[in-house]
Design a protein around this motif. Structure first.
Motif, PDB file in Angstrom:
ATOM      1  N   GLU A  51       0.846  -1.195   0.000  1.00  5.67           N
ATOM      2  CA  GLU A  51       0.000   0.000   0.000  1.00  5.67           C
ATOM      3  C   GLU A  51       0.882   1.246   0.000  1.00  5.67           C
ATOM      4  OE1 GLU A  51      -3.912  -0.198   2.184  1.00  5.67           O
ATOM      5  OE2 GLU A  51      -2.816  -1.736   3.264  1.00  5.67           O
ATOM      6  N   PRO A  52       0.509   2.255  -0.753  1.00 15.03           N
ATOM      7  CA  PRO A  52       1.378   3.427  -0.911  1.00 15.03           C
ATOM      8  C   PRO A  52       1.487   4.271   0.342  1.00 15.03           C
ATOM      9  CG  PRO A  52      -0.754   3.797  -1.940  1.00 15.03           C
ATOM     10  CD  PRO A  52      -0.732   2.354  -1.531  1.00 15.03           C
ATOM     11  N   CYS A  53       2.527   5.100   0.366  1.00 15.18           N
ATOM     12  CA  CYS A  53       2.753   6.157   1.359  1.00 15.18           C
ATOM     13  C   CYS A  53       3.489   5.676   2.600  1.00 15.18           C
ATOM     14  CB  CYS A  53       1.441   6.821   1.763  1.00 15.18           C
ATOM     15  SG  CYS A  53       1.651   8.473   2.450  1.00 15.18           S
ATOM     16  N   ALA A  54       3.349   4.408   2.981  1.00 12.92           N
ATOM     17  CA  ALA A  54       4.035   3.902   4.173  1.00 12.92           C
ATOM     18  C   ALA A  54       5.506   3.639   3.883  1.00 12.92           C
ATOM     19  CB  ALA A  54       3.365   2.619   4.663  1.00 12.92           C
ATOM     20  N   SER A  55       6.320   3.682   4.936  1.00 13.76           N
ATOM     21  CA  SER A  55       7.731   3.319   4.836  1.00 13.76           C
ATOM     22  C   SER A  55       7.871   1.875   5.300  1.00 13.76           C
ATOM     23  CB  SER A  55       8.584   4.239   5.707  1.00 13.76           C
ATOM     24  OG  SER A  55       9.930   3.813   5.712  1.00 13.76           O
ATOM     25  N   ASN A 106      -5.332   8.733  11.034  1.00 10.01           N
ATOM     26  CA  ASN A 106      -4.303   9.038  10.036  1.00 10.01           C
ATOM     27  C   ASN A 106      -3.065   8.129  10.129  1.00 10.01           C
ATOM     28  OD1 ASN A 106      -5.848  11.317   9.097  1.00 10.01           O
ATOM     29  ND2 ASN A 106      -5.110  12.463  10.881  1.00 10.01           N
ATOM     30  N   CYS A 108      -3.056   4.787   8.874  1.00 14.30           N
ATOM     31  CA  CYS A 108      -3.016   4.056   7.596  1.00 14.30           C
ATOM     32  C   CYS A 108      -3.152   5.014   6.433  1.00 14.30           C
ATOM     33  CB  CYS A 108      -4.133   3.029   7.531  1.00 14.30           C
ATOM     34  SG  CYS A 108      -4.011   1.715   8.763  1.00 14.30           S
ATOM     35  N   THR A 109      -2.179   5.040   5.531  1.00 13.23           N
ATOM     36  CA  THR A 109      -0.884   4.381   5.706  1.00 13.23           C
ATOM     37  C   THR A 109       0.245   5.406   5.773  1.00 13.23           C
ATOM     38  OG1 THR A 109      -0.736   4.155   3.292  1.00 13.23           O
ATOM     39  CG2 THR A 109      -1.547   2.244   4.518  1.00 13.23           C
ATOM     40  N   CYS A 110      -0.111   6.675   5.573  1.00 16.21           N
ATOM     41  CA  CYS A 110       0.933   7.703   5.543  1.00 16.21           C
ATOM     42  C   CYS A 110       1.527   7.977   6.920  1.00 16.21           C
ATOM     43  CB  CYS A 110       0.382   8.999   4.952  1.00 16.21           C
ATOM     44  SG  CYS A 110      -0.001   8.870   3.180  1.00 16.21           S
ATOM     45  N   THR A 113       5.567   6.022   9.122  1.00 15.04           N
ATOM     46  CA  THR A 113       6.815   6.639   8.651  1.00 15.04           C
ATOM     47  C   THR A 113       8.031   5.888   9.184  1.00 15.04           C
ATOM     48  OG1 THR A 113       6.672   8.160  10.519  1.00 15.04           O
ATOM     49  CG2 THR A 113       5.747   8.908   8.426  1.00 15.04           C
TER      50      THR A 113
END
Length: 312
Positions: A51-55, A106, A108-110, A113
């Motif tokens: 899934e995008p945005c996560a590290s 806030n 998931c998923t940004c 970090t």
């Protein structure tokens, strides 16, 4: 030849069954965990991007199959995360842990970090233990990758639990998260024995894997085609073995269904029964016949098994 065909049918049906994604394949649908033993879903992802945005730290950007898990600490201290397996084969897991978060807003998923990464491993041989320190009131997220399902490991199960669940001085996790979780099945596997030539019957045996099973009632696994079943009592520990015996070798499709009598979940699969060498038939018609002038009744026999030609 028939046996080989059945093996292929069983493998394909199991493969297709396990190929569907589960309802824990997203950070937004993460499975709550409170330390009790759970079975990690064994499903085929087929190279699904993260899934995008996560590290994701040390983990690859494209995975085969994965499960999202989250938990909340009630008290501060160490938590021992313990991975086990149910088959005597070598296997491993990859996983990452983020935390802690004061709430789930806030995340998931940004919100996942790099500075929130507590631990990351790209190769952990199961059984495996990892101790992390948690803070009371905070949330933690795990992204777990299990090996690709292939012909050598079609349905073995990996479990996760808190190893120091009742140890004094160690952290306690919040089990209120799972109280209202409905039961669910991760999968059901149905394997067939060969047909017994003396009885003209076979058995269906296999395993079910479930989450949040009820503590009362029974687990029922039934061959809906014949009504034959196996009834398994509690406690339910994530995985259960079953066996349904004395099923006619009719060569037909059989629907195998599992459910908890005190739960709200169910699952089913379809298998092809072996065809026996002895004829298995259903007789219809008939009636009374009075000699010498009576009319002979008509009798029909429908053959569902056996190897032709038939004689009666």
């Amino acid at each position: 030849m028939i046996k080989g065909f059945l093996v292929i049918v069983f493998f394909l049906s199991s493969f297709l069954l396990l190929s569907a994604q589960t309802n824990s394949d997203s950070c937004y649908k993460a499975m709550p965990f409170c330390g009790e033993k759970i079975a990690i879903p064994r499903v085929l992802g087929g190279g699904i991007p993260c899934e995008p945005c996560a590290s994701y730290g040390c983990l690859p950007a494209v995975t085969n199959q994965f499960t999202w898990v989250y938990f909340k600490a009630l008290t501060s201290g160490p938590v021992s995360l313990h991975f086990t397996k149910d088959w005597n084969i070598s296997t491993f897991v990859l996983y990452i842990i983020w935390g802690g978060f004061n709430n789930q807003d806030n995340v998931c998923t940004c919100g996942l970090t790099s500075d929130k990464i507590l631990y990351c491993t790209a190769y952990a041989v199961v059984p495996h233990d990892k101790i992390i320190n948690v803070t009371a009131g905070q949330y933690y997220y795990m992204y777990i990758i299990t090996p690709y399902i292939g012909s050598w490991n079609p349905y073995y199960t990996i479990f996760l639990e808190q190893n120091n669940l009742t140890t004094p001085g160690h952290a306690t996790l919040d089990c209120s998260l799972v109280i209202n979780e409905p039961c669910r099945f991760n999968y059901i596997v149905a394997d067939t024995t060969t047909c017994d030539p003396t009885k003209g019957t076979f058995s269906i045996q296999g395993v079910t894997a479930s989450q949040y099973a009820p503590t009362t009632g029974w687990l029922i696994v039934e061959d809906e085609t014949t009504g034959l079943r196996d009834s398994i009592p509690p406690p339910f520990n994530g995985i259960a073995n079953y066996k349904i015996e004395e099923i006619p070798c009719d060569g037909a499709k059989h629907i195998i269904k599992a459910w908890f009598t005190d739960g709200t979940c169910e699952i089913n699969d379809t298998i092809s029964a072996p065809r026996g060498f002895h004829a298995v038939g259903a007789i219809s018609g008939g009636g009374h016949y009075c000699q010498p002038g009576g009319t002979p009744p008509q009798v029909a026999i429908s053959i569902a098994s056996g190897v032709p030609p038939y004689s009666f």
